[in-house]
Design an enzyme around this catalytic site. Sequence first.
Site, PDB file in Angstrom:
ATOM      1  N   HIS A  44       0.405 -13.822   8.194  1.00 17.70           N
ATOM      2  CA  HIS A  44       1.469 -13.577   7.228  1.00 17.70           C
ATOM      3  C   HIS A  44       0.913 -13.641   5.804  1.00 17.70           C
ATOM      4  O   HIS A  44      -0.167 -14.186   5.560  1.00 17.70           O
ATOM      5  CB  HIS A  44       2.582 -14.599   7.397  1.00 17.70           C
ATOM      6  CG  HIS A  44       3.334 -14.447   8.677  1.00 17.70           C
ATOM      7  ND1 HIS A  44       4.384 -15.267   9.029  1.00 17.70           N
ATOM      8  CD2 HIS A  44       3.208 -13.558   9.701  1.00 17.70           C
ATOM      9  CE1 HIS A  44       4.867 -14.907  10.214  1.00 17.70           C
ATOM     10  NE2 HIS A  44       4.156 -13.877  10.634  1.00 17.70           N
ATOM     11  N   GLU A  46       1.831 -15.396   3.216  1.00 19.84           N
ATOM     12  CA  GLU A  46       1.653 -16.755   2.679  1.00 19.84           C
ATOM     13  C   GLU A  46       0.347 -17.367   3.180  1.00 19.84           C
ATOM     14  O   GLU A  46      -0.373 -18.027   2.425  1.00 19.84           O
ATOM     15  CB  GLU A  46       2.831 -17.649   3.089  1.00 19.84           C
ATOM     16  CG  GLU A  46       4.179 -17.180   2.561  1.00 19.84           C
ATOM     17  CD  GLU A  46       4.927 -16.303   3.540  1.00 19.84           C
ATOM     18  OE1 GLU A  46       6.164 -16.393   3.566  1.00 19.84           O
ATOM     19  OE2 GLU A  46       4.267 -15.525   4.270  1.00 19.84           O
ATOM     20  N   ALA A 148      10.660  20.018   4.526  1.00 20.82           N
ATOM     21  CA  ALA A 148       9.799  20.812   3.645  1.00 20.82           C
ATOM     22  C   ALA A 148      10.253  22.254   3.785  1.00 20.82           C
ATOM     23  O   ALA A 148      10.119  22.855   4.865  1.00 20.82           O
ATOM     24  CB  ALA A 148       8.333  20.660   4.032  1.00 20.82           C
ATOM     25  N   SER A 162       5.325  29.480   9.406  1.00 21.90           N
ATOM     26  CA  SER A 162       5.698  28.460   8.422  1.00 21.90           C
ATOM     27  C   SER A 162       4.502  27.896   7.679  1.00 21.90           C
ATOM     28  O   SER A 162       4.650  26.970   6.881  1.00 21.90           O
ATOM     29  CB  SER A 162       6.434  27.307   9.127  1.00 21.90           C
ATOM     30  OG  SER A 162       5.579  26.674  10.064  1.00 21.90           O
ATOM     31  N   ARG A 178       4.108   9.377   5.881  1.00 23.81           N
ATOM     32  CA  ARG A 178       3.788   8.943   7.245  1.00 23.81           C
ATOM     33  C   ARG A 178       3.174   7.546   7.251  1.00 23.81           C
ATOM     34  O   ARG A 178       3.506   6.716   8.109  1.00 23.81           O
ATOM     35  CB  ARG A 178       2.826   9.935   7.899  1.00 23.81           C
ATOM     36  CG  ARG A 178       3.432  11.281   8.212  1.00 23.81           C
ATOM     37  CD  ARG A 178       2.406  12.235   8.812  1.00 23.81           C
ATOM     38  NE  ARG A 178       3.007  13.530   9.134  1.00 23.81           N
ATOM     39  CZ  ARG A 178       2.335  14.561   9.618  1.00 23.81           C
ATOM     40  NH1 ARG A 178       1.013  14.454   9.824  1.00 23.81           N
ATOM     41  NH2 ARG A 178       2.965  15.694   9.892  1.00 23.81           N
ATOM     42  N   THR A 190       9.175  21.517  18.269  1.00 23.37           N
ATOM     43  CA  THR A 190       8.231  21.507  17.147  1.00 23.37           C
ATOM     44  C   THR A 190       6.797  21.449  17.662  1.00 23.37           C
ATOM     45  O   THR A 190       5.898  22.132  17.142  1.00 23.37           O
ATOM     46  CB  THR A 190       8.515  20.311  16.225  1.00 23.37           C
ATOM     47  OG1 THR A 190       9.794  20.486  15.623  1.00 23.37           O
ATOM     48  CG2 THR A 190       7.459  20.188  15.136  1.00 23.37           C
ATOM     49  N   LEU A 198       0.431  15.387  13.837  1.00 21.72           N
ATOM     50  CA  LEU A 198       1.321  14.306  13.381  1.00 21.72           C
ATOM     51  C   LEU A 198       0.549  13.032  13.054  1.00 21.72           C
ATOM     52  O   LEU A 198       1.020  11.921  13.298  1.00 21.72           O
ATOM     53  CB  LEU A 198       2.403  14.013  14.438  1.00 21.72           C
ATOM     54  CG  LEU A 198       3.317  15.186  14.804  1.00 21.72           C
ATOM     55  CD1 LEU A 198       4.322  14.752  15.856  1.00 21.72           C
ATOM     56  CD2 LEU A 198       4.035  15.741  13.580  1.00 21.72           C
ATOM     57  N   ARG A 201      -3.902  12.350   7.412  1.00 18.98           N
ATOM     58  CA  ARG A 201      -5.199  12.929   7.073  1.00 18.98           C
ATOM     59  C   ARG A 201      -5.437  12.804   5.569  1.00 18.98           C
ATOM     60  O   ARG A 201      -5.592  13.785   4.849  1.00 18.98           O
ATOM     61  CB  ARG A 201      -5.261  14.385   7.536  1.00 18.98           C
ATOM     62  CG  ARG A 201      -5.187  14.516   9.051  1.00 18.98           C
ATOM     63  CD  ARG A 201      -5.326  15.932   9.545  1.00 18.98           C
ATOM     64  NE  ARG A 201      -4.263  16.812   9.093  1.00 18.98           N
ATOM     65  CZ  ARG A 201      -3.055  16.868   9.644  1.00 18.98           C
ATOM     66  NH1 ARG A 201      -2.745  16.064  10.647  1.00 18.98           N
ATOM     67  NH2 ARG A 201      -2.148  17.710   9.186  1.00 18.98           N
ATOM     68  N   GLU A 291      10.593  14.336  11.411  1.00 23.39           N
ATOM     69  CA  GLU A 291       9.966  15.495  10.773  1.00 23.39           C
ATOM     70  C   GLU A 291      10.391  16.833  11.359  1.00 23.39           C
ATOM     71  O   GLU A 291      10.022  17.870  10.830  1.00 23.39           O
ATOM     72  CB  GLU A 291       8.440  15.364  10.827  1.00 23.39           C
ATOM     73  CG  GLU A 291       7.878  14.422   9.783  1.00 23.39           C
ATOM     74  CD  GLU A 291       6.452  14.762   9.395  1.00 23.39           C
ATOM     75  OE1 GLU A 291       5.976  15.866   9.719  1.00 23.39           O
ATOM     76  OE2 GLU A 291       5.808  13.909   8.761  1.00 23.39           O
TER      77      GLU A 291
END
Length: 363
Positions: A44, A46, A148, A162, A178, A190, A198, A201, A291
Amino acid sequence: MELALRISTRALGTSWPNPAVGCVLVKESRILGLGWTAKGGRPHAETIALAQAGKDARNATAYITLEPCSHYGQTGPCADALIEAGIKRAVIAVSDPDKRVSGRGIDKLKSMGIEVQVGLFEDDALSINAGFFSAVNLKRPLITLKLASSLDGRIAAEGGDSRWITGSLARARGHLLRVEHDAILVGSGTVLSDNPSLTVRLPGLSDASPVRVILDNRLRVSKKHRVAEGSDGVATWFVSVENEYNSDKFSELSNNTNELIQLKEGNDGRPEKNDILAMLVSKGITRLLIEGGGSVAASFLESNLVDQIYWFRAPVLIGSNGIPSVGNMGLRSISEALRFNLKKRISLGDETLEIYLNREDKN
């Protein structure tokens, strides 16, 4: 506290199932240690900051973006660690909604004579950890829809072409989006039409790719598709209804990164969205990025499950015969339309990123 909040964002997308927390230890105007939640949620924030400060943490002030935990999990309570280190004061942005912690961490610090202040930059802390609060309070992740499109809201020409509507700056910002999410969800359509990877990069962030969630009711995706081949080491969860056909067919996709998740069939022959979201929370997902494609976007919008929209617009026009970014939502009148508030508009060269928030505050 501003510094603690800023560094806490470095844990977004990697700290799940735990929240993204930042901690800064200060004494006599000198920073002694700072930390943010590590990958996988441990150690964590802390713990990391205290380790840096060492013995100098005694009589220091701890600025923490979320109430320190007070229960035993895989590690000891951070409240106890702060007490043992001898801090004098704790400034906490927001209390923890988890019933195992809520108020208990603060009370434990106060019981040991530590001065505690709660609420500094509370709204900022709530915004950063909106996914964690959603998972606890609503039993579903924070949902971000990424679109987009052209200026007229088209994601592809009539023939399906596209690549690329948006330019390099917008695509890079999309990859950063992402990074900030635990999982990315798309429909099988898709994958079949675009064969995306996906993954992230961006230089230095190749290991920050989120879990891929593919809604594939008939398991149409094969190992020839990038999300299923397994060579990139990124987990892919295929979500379908329960039946023997899908169980048998998954043997073709089975590897170290792919997992089949079968859920009860809903009225439309697909798993119910709420069941999908509950499953994701049960597996630790707190921030979900959707997406594509247009029908998936419409489905979550129609159910009023989208918390925020990141809309990238390119300065091109495609026309009404292009493929719309959002499919049919079955609305009959403008009064039924969903309403979002514009939070921010960002210029990315010739293109624009608009960030919208759902007008309903569900948390």
